[in-house]
Design an enzyme around this catalytic site. Sequence first.
Site, PDB file in Angstrom:
ATOM      1  CB  SER B  11      -0.988   0.136   1.080  1.00 17.90           C
ATOM      2  OG  SER B  11      -0.125  -0.402   2.704  1.00 17.90           O
ATOM      3  CG  ASN B  98      -5.167  -4.273  12.645  1.00 15.88           C
ATOM      4  OD1 ASN B  98      -4.385  -4.136  11.709  1.00 15.88           O
ATOM      5  ND2 ASN B  98      -5.669  -5.191  13.364  1.00 15.88           N
ATOM      6  CB  THR B 143     -37.889  27.139 -12.002  1.00 13.71           C
ATOM      7  OG1 THR B 143     -39.383  28.043 -12.778  1.00 13.71           O
ATOM      8  CG2 THR B 143     -38.806  28.104 -11.126  1.00 13.71           C
ATOM      9  CG  HIS B 144     -39.366  23.559 -14.735  1.00  9.16           C
ATOM     10  ND1 HIS B 144     -39.661  22.391 -14.870  1.00  9.16           N
ATOM     11  CD2 HIS B 144     -40.261  24.456 -13.693  1.00  9.16           C
ATOM     12  CE1 HIS B 144     -41.042  22.411 -13.742  1.00  9.16           C
ATOM     13  NE2 HIS B 144     -41.248  23.198 -13.204  1.00  9.16           N
ATOM     14  CB  SER B 265     -11.295  23.462 -31.670  1.00 12.73           C
ATOM     15  OG  SER B 265     -11.222  22.559 -32.372  1.00 12.73           O
ATOM     16  CD  GLU B 278     -16.943  21.388 -21.563  1.00 18.44           C
ATOM     17  OE1 GLU B 278     -15.862  21.787 -21.861  1.00 18.44           O
ATOM     18  OE2 GLU B 278     -17.344  20.445 -22.768  1.00 18.44           O
TER      19      GLU B 278
END
Lengths: 447, 447, 447, 447
Positions: B11, B98, B143-144, B265, B278
């Site tokens: 680990s 432990n 709203t919505h 891009s 994003e």
Amino acid sequence: MDPDAAAMNASVGFDWRLMPHDIAGSIAHAKMLARQGIVPAADVDRMIAGLKEVEKELREAALDLDPALEDIHMNVEAALSKKIGDAGARLHTGRSRNDQVATDLRLYALSACGKLVLGLDTLRRAFLAQAKAHVDTLAPGYTHLQRAQPIRLAHHLLAYVAMFGRDRGRLLDAFQRLDESPLGSGALAATTFPIDREGVAKELGFSGVSKNSMDAVGDRDFAVEIVAAAALAQAHLSRLGEELVLWSSQEFRFVKLPEGYCSGSSIMPQKVNPDIPELVRAKTGRVFGDLIALLTVLKGLPLAYNKDLQETQEPLYDAVDTLHQCLRVMSGLVAGLEFDAARLGRAVGEGYLVATELADYLVTKGVPFRDAHDVVGKIVRAAIASGVELAAIPIAELQRFAPQIGDDVAGWLDAAKAVDRRDVVGGPAKKQIEAEIARLDKELAKK
Amino acid sequence: MDPDAAAMNASVGFDWRLMPHDIAGSIAHAKMLARQGIVPAADVDRMIAGLKEVEKELREAALDLDPALEDIHMNVEAALSKKIGDAGARLHTGRSRNDQVATDLRLYALSACGKLVLGLDTLRRAFLAQAKAHVDTLAPGYTHLQRAQPIRLAHHLLAYVAMFGRDRGRLLDAFQRLDESPLGSGALAATTFPIDREGVAKELGFSGVSKNSMDAVGDRDFAVEIVAAAALAQAHLSRLGEELVLWSSQEFRFVKLPEGYCSGSSIMPQKVNPDIPELVRAKTGRVFGDLIALLTVLKGLPLAYNKDLQETQEPLYDAVDTLHQCLRVMSGLVAGLEFDAARLGRAVGEGYLVATELADYLVTKGVPFRDAHDVVGKIVRAAIASGVELAAIPIAELQRFAPQIGDDVAGWLDAAKAVDRRDVVGGPAKKQIEAEIARLDKELAKK
Amino acid sequence: MDPDAAAMNASVGFDWRLMPHDIAGSIAHAKMLARQGIVPAADVDRMIAGLKEVEKELREAALDLDPALEDIHMNVEAALSKKIGDAGARLHTGRSRNDQVATDLRLYALSACGKLVLGLDTLRRAFLAQAKAHVDTLAPGYTHLQRAQPIRLAHHLLAYVAMFGRDRGRLLDAFQRLDESPLGSGALAATTFPIDREGVAKELGFSGVSKNSMDAVGDRDFAVEIVAAAALAQAHLSRLGEELVLWSSQEFRFVKLPEGYCSGSSIMPQKVNPDIPELVRAKTGRVFGDLIALLTVLKGLPLAYNKDLQETQEPLYDAVDTLHQCLRVMSGLVAGLEFDAARLGRAVGEGYLVATELADYLVTKGVPFRDAHDVVGKIVRAAIASGVELAAIPIAELQRFAPQIGDDVAGWLDAAKAVDRRDVVGGPAKKQIEAEIARLDKELAKK
Amino acid sequence: MDPDAAAMNASVGFDWRLMPHDIAGSIAHAKMLARQGIVPAADVDRMIAGLKEVEKELREAALDLDPALEDIHMNVEAALSKKIGDAGARLHTGRSRNDQVATDLRLYALSACGKLVLGLDTLRRAFLAQAKAHVDTLAPGYTHLQRAQPIRLAHHLLAYVAMFGRDRGRLLDAFQRLDESPLGSGALAATTFPIDREGVAKELGFSGVSKNSMDAVGDRDFAVEIVAAAALAQAHLSRLGEELVLWSSQEFRFVKLPEGYCSGSSIMPQKVNPDIPELVRAKTGRVFGDLIALLTVLKGLPLAYNKDLQETQEPLYDAVDTLHQCLRVMSGLVAGLEFDAARLGRAVGEGYLVATELADYLVTKGVPFRDAHDVVGKIVRAAIASGVELAAIPIAELQRFAPQIGDDVAGWLDAAKAVDRRDVVGGPAKKQIEAEIARLDKELAKK
């Protein structure tokens, strides 16, 4: 509306649970409308009387809930308007369905937290009672499901009291954080009417009011927080379920489950199956699923209210109902467990559980711990080869491995004595167990 | 060990994060061993000096971490023993890996909570600063994702301050619940040595000690609780990411993201992409995943410690690191947002956002709300058909729908006035916004 | 870019895995550009030579990956341009990073499916070998973790071959569905250059090309499908891990794990812990988490490419790596299991496992099954009370419960005979087991 | 049984869905019992007649399901025994509830796959019809929700046909993998009776029989596989829901949702809210939750049957019902969408969507792509500064940036022409769209 769309849109199939909260919210809102002079007092009196009647009829199933009216709010309002006409149409003054449903859901959530806390405490009491009965029952303590060190059975049982105690704390924290009235937030931008938000909040038993109307109508954090707490509680229950399945197997036979919680097989006449522990273990899945359902719904939603939020109700209800059911059934089951103290005691004596004591003993004789650990490792391997436990090895033989070993080692290799030597806070010594039981007795008594 | 097995078992590839906590824990433990007379003071002095050297060398990368030594604890202990020989072998007296790893993890978790709370407050301050700059910027409230009612942009921004404020509260609650030292719980059954658990706890900054050793070594609730809080915070961040993507689209153009948070891009020369919003939105997925990973690990584990618990570390680290990174990057991004107040203002004027005001106006003229709502619905439909907004309809025309309408209606159809009429606690009226900003200024100043 | 933003944006820390696929994709694309006359053949020759050099240098770590160049694609292209100048700048003609990364990921995914299928078959072969060695080892079959009916150990082991066989099928289906080249889809709308998509696809080993460019650049279904298959395979591994933990406990002692897969305790010298089965069981959590991470990323994304998709890579890599590691380590572990046939045999004889046979026997004597089941239930309860197994009850005694019982019952109460009486397809009779082994031998040989 | 335990144990509240499959399974089993001479033919005739009566009465609600009888299987058997007495008690010969429920669930799952495939195809047909109507509608193609390149609206719509086509494939694969009869596997170890598994399988319409009885009774992989496929389909639906919400917002206004799928506001008279797309988007959460619920149940279960498996039913039913409902409602909604072609066309002309074409144009003039990309970047920035689109810039001005530009550039800057230049398989050129529509028409016709 298109019939498929209407069926999808209707929430009354599950939001009927909000009915008492919806009516309480409407009554508090109505009283305030009168108090603030927004609606004539006479109209409000009729509203209140009407709402109480609607509640009574719904409780007595004298009124049907109509999916065509979409949700519980419209069902209640329509029933009210049918009773009192024009006055009913004034009830929605200064509020919106968005703050109304947020209020109803918070009232439900507060009550759910309360119910679950009581359920947790009932289960904790069942464990505490068993712990009291098993202070003197020795048992093998496990790590990696391998026998590790001797403990008292009470110690193992009290670990569950601690676990479920944390669950309790999380639900209370959730309770406190959600204890704010969103009523008055309107659709998203509060209202133009001179309403008294604090007054309504007080009447409904909230400790305060929310501070941002856009946040308030789009906030379902409380549902996520409760379901996250429920998921962890259910994970604890799955550990309990697992242990009960193990312990009641032919291989362990540490406990006999009460008959009322087991069932038989359709073809194997000898079977007594631990159905309830298995089901409780499995129901963990649905609460984990409820949590993911809720979080997924919230992901990527723009502010403020979106219809997506309707999908936050069912996972909340399901998680609350599931946890509540599991707590109830496990409280009964735990209370009825019959442990096989003799078999537990025999298990303590098999598997070299006092090997650590022997290493610790050597440390008291001046051997550094890492070295003591290595020496005892060798002794254990020799003992396994000879098929005897440590206490059965002659001292002379032990001394061949570690000359520091004296006659006083016998007192270290007796499990009952070993366990009482583990006398630190949180340890399995009788004194510590009794102290912890006393502390928990007090905690669980006062509630 | 088989090489594949060793690779899986090791680990140290992730638990190196525990190094400072492991050393601090060992030093506190060693001091106590001397204080209690369990190990000679001289040995302990050498341990402490050695541990400090090891820490220094590990920090300066002068020591390599060796996967063959499995974990950070063995790496530190091996390095110590190499330095001080025999004395090092006494360090592990009265403790086990432990309780050691449980202690390290809790120290890490406490510090992680602190870091995340600071990160949340930094982001909240960025929002608060933008809110102060946009008290007078009108914006459409949605709203919505449909334009609903006019608000102040500050109101929308303050909703995020509220959301992230709750996340803060959840992390603090987690902090307090986990603030107990498990050291002294041993492998599962405490220890036979007369250790001083409270003293060690105090030295390490814990507020108390755990109450049940079996529970303490198998408890990773704190990891689940922190990751659940992080998951919800990340859900909030996903809402923010979504809104920034929307608002910076050509269709909305409400905000310009700071250039340092966008990218172009590979083939479309005109593109300015909102990469950071994003990515922050997407990173919600990994934190939800971390939560499920953790809960799944715990499902069905018998008491007390099981190796499965090793798999609780990475999800915790990943969730903490992810949330911390998202908070940092969003703090910079939010600080640099440039809102297009003019375009926001124009948007308020298109889409009948004051329709509710007109209904409320009718209520003040005695029309029951439900009826007012219906009448205004008809007016809006007529206005849409004519392609005009409400304020542009001649009063005489309005009166054909509702004779109660008078000249004073104009004051209700002006968005700027409308928003100030929404003057209740939590509402978007200027007075309320200023009060909320003042309250938050105070809250965020004192930290 | 802001440094925090750049750090978040950079993917080269994990997408280095795509390097060989990226180079292969670029070479195939470049060849096509020459073939179609889009780029001069001389330039393409230089590109291909340069790309091969870049690959060689990256494989030999003679080139560093630069996070400032964001991703593996830009790192490769920048290294290429440094080598061949102007010609490198023509490589990106007719493609976009969006179709490039989609292609790279699919090539990775195809190879990952192949690797996992091989890993599954290796584990299945290990089980098959153990099954062959234990055709004659009787074992108790369990339901509800209660001993149920006698089986052959081989039968139990072959159940895992069946389970992992289905996982294999799911991965092959995923392979076939994803086996389409997205190259040529451009940023989202294909390209204006007269490219030859089918030719490039063929060169890269794809079976076909994608049919919609907008879908192709935004599609990460294949990642979800593979990770969903991996999650289920991991659930199977968790069942195996659980059984190995159980079976190697002191209570069961059915199997000894090979030493190379266990480890000791830091303080308990006697412990041999089943670390690997526990870790494999726990790693189920991370794969479930990866699945949720992926699904969450996709939720609510508009078409076509969004930066969110960058977050689909790590969960895919983690799930593939985790499952692959678990399959490898379990293949070694299963191969080295040493079953205790004697103890398994004794367990078959304790717990009334032939009770069903007695009921079935009664049916052959004309008793309806439900009645037979009830009678045998009574016999078992009486036997438990007397502390004997069924075979030890005198026939006269049995006849008191069911007069239909004759001397021939003895043949039914012998576990070895009982198990061979279960002679239907998929059953544990020796004949059936041998047939199934033969079938699997053939299946696993041909691969 | 304890009443709480009985309530938890009872599954008839949801497994009533299995009724027709349970009866079909029993009839096929009974016929075989007669065929094999295990039960007298006369008894079997009475069973079959009785079972048909029971089915009829249950369908007509003339019989009540009794939770005290726990599950649908016992309800059916009890009703049968009441009708035909002793003969009913022979029905369970040679089978167990474990293989019975596994059989019922597989029959349900097969039928669910079929239903969902039909639902997917109906939705795909709705998209295909809209695509046919919008071959000539230009629309902006997006990446990162930024306008990117011009496409045909049909192209965007066909992307959904492709996505849902993959979902179809996954369900069919699941169908084929689960198409094996587990009947005859008994409780876990098959049966001692000489049953004919293949015959029963054939009668029930299965393609084959399972190969390992222990695996067969504990296998719920098919449920996971179906729900995983449903989760991904639902993720696709969430993308559709998101786009419909966006596109019907005031900012986009690309589409008008059919009225029957929207609803109004309780206080804002002007609102038309996209409730159905929002609900469909949100319902993704519950299917993700169902998947996690299922996987969690399976984690760590020992072989073979465990009661935990009862908890696999509800998530399967919920996922199937949810996806089916969403597909139905979306099929109607998509069919009724009214796109605003004029507004879409205007959007194509704003935002420099033909910038890539200009770069490609320069490549045809010999400029390397990367350089062309940079030059066009400069042109776009200049154009933004002047507030004009590319087509509006005089050629002389363009030539100042790139002397290679000639008069023929105009044909590249016209979106309609640009889109047809993207003429590769999977691209948006008219020719390609028409070919794809023809291909899909054929595919969707033959089903």
